[in-house]
Design a protein around this motif. Sequence first.
Motif, PDB file in Angstrom:
ATOM      1  N   GLU A 119       0.831  -1.205   0.000  1.00 26.63           N
ATOM      2  CA  GLU A 119       0.000   0.000   0.000  1.00 26.63           C
ATOM      3  C   GLU A 119       0.871   1.262   0.000  1.00 26.63           C
ATOM      4  N   GLU A 120       1.979   1.228   0.714  1.00 27.66           N
ATOM      5  CA  GLU A 120       2.857   2.404   0.742  1.00 27.66           C
ATOM      6  C   GLU A 120       3.519   2.645  -0.623  1.00 27.66           C
ATOM      7  N   VAL A 121       3.894   1.575  -1.299  1.00 29.00           N
ATOM      8  CA  VAL A 121       4.501   1.726  -2.631  1.00 29.00           C
ATOM      9  C   VAL A 121       3.445   2.224  -3.619  1.00 29.00           C
ATOM     10  N   GLN A 122       2.237   1.690  -3.502  1.00 30.14           N
ATOM     11  CA  GLN A 122       1.162   2.152  -4.381  1.00 30.14           C
ATOM     12  C   GLN A 122       0.860   3.629  -4.128  1.00 30.14           C
ATOM     13  N   ALA A 123       0.904   4.048  -2.865  1.00 39.41           N
ATOM     14  CA  ALA A 123       0.652   5.456  -2.550  1.00 39.41           C
ATOM     15  C   ALA A 123       1.764   6.343  -3.123  1.00 39.41           C
ATOM     16  N   ALA A 124       2.998   5.846  -3.073  1.00 38.47           N
ATOM     17  CA  ALA A 124       4.120   6.612  -3.638  1.00 38.47           C
ATOM     18  C   ALA A 124       3.919   6.796  -5.141  1.00 38.47           C
ATOM     19  N   PHE A 125       3.447   5.743  -5.819  1.00 36.93           N
ATOM     20  CA  PHE A 125       3.176   5.867  -7.259  1.00 36.93           C
ATOM     21  C   PHE A 125       2.043   6.870  -7.503  1.00 36.93           C
ATOM     22  N   SER A 126       0.938   6.703  -6.782  1.00 34.94           N
ATOM     23  CA  SER A 126      -0.236   7.561  -7.006  1.00 34.94           C
ATOM     24  C   SER A 126       0.093   9.026  -6.734  1.00 34.94           C
ATOM     25  N   ASP A 127       0.867   9.269  -5.680  1.00 35.55           N
ATOM     26  CA  ASP A 127       1.239  10.656  -5.357  1.00 35.55           C
ATOM     27  C   ASP A 127       2.019  11.284  -6.507  1.00 35.55           C
ATOM     28  N   ARG A 128       2.975  10.529  -7.051  1.00 34.17           N
ATOM     29  CA  ARG A 128       3.787  11.086  -8.125  1.00 34.17           C
ATOM     30  C   ARG A 128       2.983  11.218  -9.426  1.00 34.17           C
ATOM     31  N   TRP A 129       2.071  10.278  -9.635  1.00 36.71           N
ATOM     32  CA  TRP A 129       1.211  10.366 -10.822  1.00 36.71           C
ATOM     33  C   TRP A 129       0.357  11.638 -10.757  1.00 36.71           C
ATOM     34  N   SER A 130      -0.118  11.972  -9.560  1.00 36.90           N
ATOM     35  CA  SER A 130      -0.899  13.213  -9.387  1.00 36.90           C
ATOM     36  C   SER A 130      -0.047  14.429  -9.721  1.00 36.90           C
ATOM     37  N   VAL A 131       1.215  14.401  -9.324  1.00 37.45           N
ATOM     38  CA  VAL A 131       2.122  15.512  -9.646  1.00 37.45           C
ATOM     39  C   VAL A 131       2.280  15.631 -11.165  1.00 37.45           C
ATOM     40  N   GLU A 132       2.450  14.492 -11.827  1.00 37.96           N
ATOM     41  CA  GLU A 132       2.612  14.509 -13.293  1.00 37.96           C
ATOM     42  C   GLU A 132       1.383  15.108 -13.968  1.00 37.96           C
ATOM     43  N   LEU A 133       0.215  14.822 -13.421  1.00 41.12           N
ATOM     44  CA  LEU A 133      -1.025  15.329 -14.028  1.00 41.12           C
ATOM     45  C   LEU A 133      -1.159  16.839 -13.867  1.00 41.12           C
ATOM     46  N   ARG A 134      -0.493  17.407 -12.853  1.00 36.06           N
ATOM     47  CA  ARG A 134      -0.610  18.851 -12.619  1.00 36.06           C
ATOM     48  C   ARG A 134       0.350  19.660 -13.475  1.00 36.06           C
ATOM     49  N   ASP A 135       1.213  18.998 -14.247  1.00 36.16           N
ATOM     50  CA  ASP A 135       2.171  19.711 -15.083  1.00 36.16           C
ATOM     51  C   ASP A 135       1.428  20.607 -16.090  1.00 36.16           C
ATOM     52  N   ASP A 136       2.060  21.746 -16.431  1.00 38.12           N
ATOM     53  CA  ASP A 136       1.428  22.686 -17.373  1.00 38.12           C
ATOM     54  C   ASP A 136       1.165  22.049 -18.732  1.00 38.12           C
TER      55      ASP A 136
END
Length: 270
Positions: free
Chosen positions: A76-93
């Motif tokens: 679950e912690e590894v999945q959360a690390a992926f999801s958190d970074r994926w959210s950052v990628e989605l916020r890119d301009d």
Amino acid sequence: MNVLHTMPPPREREGLHVSVSQVKSYQICPAKYAHHYVRGTLPTHRAVSLAFGTAVHAALATFYEAQMNGRRLTVEEVQAAFSDRWSVELRDDLPLHFDDGQSADDVRDQGVAMMEVFCRDGFMPDQVLAVELPFRVDLPDPDTGEILDIALVGAIDMVAAHQGRTIVVEHKTAARRFDQTRLTYDFQPSAYLYAARFLNLPADPTAIFQVLLKTKKPAVDVLPVTRNETARMEMLDTFAQVLKGIEAGAFPRNRGWACSDCEFRRVCDR
Ligand code: SF4
């Protein structure tokens, strides 16, 4: 074995330098390379595969850094690390360019499933020595031995100690399994094993590709690769030849598979 000290990357990126990914970019399409690295052309979008790969790398780095510090993360912690970074990628301009019918949630779900498979089948070394280990090393001309005025820079995804060996590990995401030609000739392991000679690693490291497959049912391939002196010379020749092309301003278009997702296509097609 001592844990290696991981330095922040900026110092390695000062001065004239080239990376494995830049040389591969030139090989795929010299015109695309020029838009990206020479002309500073504004891209229209980012490829989903790049953003996805960045999120996977971030999750694996989090996992292995925790191991380096004596803790095994849960799935679950590894999945959360992926999801958190994926959210950052989605916020890119820059918008992401999804395949037909694919959504950001589909990609996130694929990554979350992949992290579960990684935790089950991924490479679990006896000890993690370094994560994202940066390097900057001289590049000799393979014919004359003369040192080129452009250094090789990069960062090794992970250095590990496992079953008495030191191993340089490169994480990859891919749509299909690596074939034997790539395992035999890809110059990235050659370059990283060459760089490892200058990084004060325990002697004679070997290399592994850890390939996380974006197949319908995610899978992880842990693929040991070997490189000899011939491979090292071929890698140096590849760098020298590509650098000659770049210095000569040789940037022809290479129409092919890379065009379909190319962020410079609008400019290229004019
Ligand atoms: S559209 Fe194709 S030929 Fe043009 S820069 Fe992109 S990859 Fe190269």
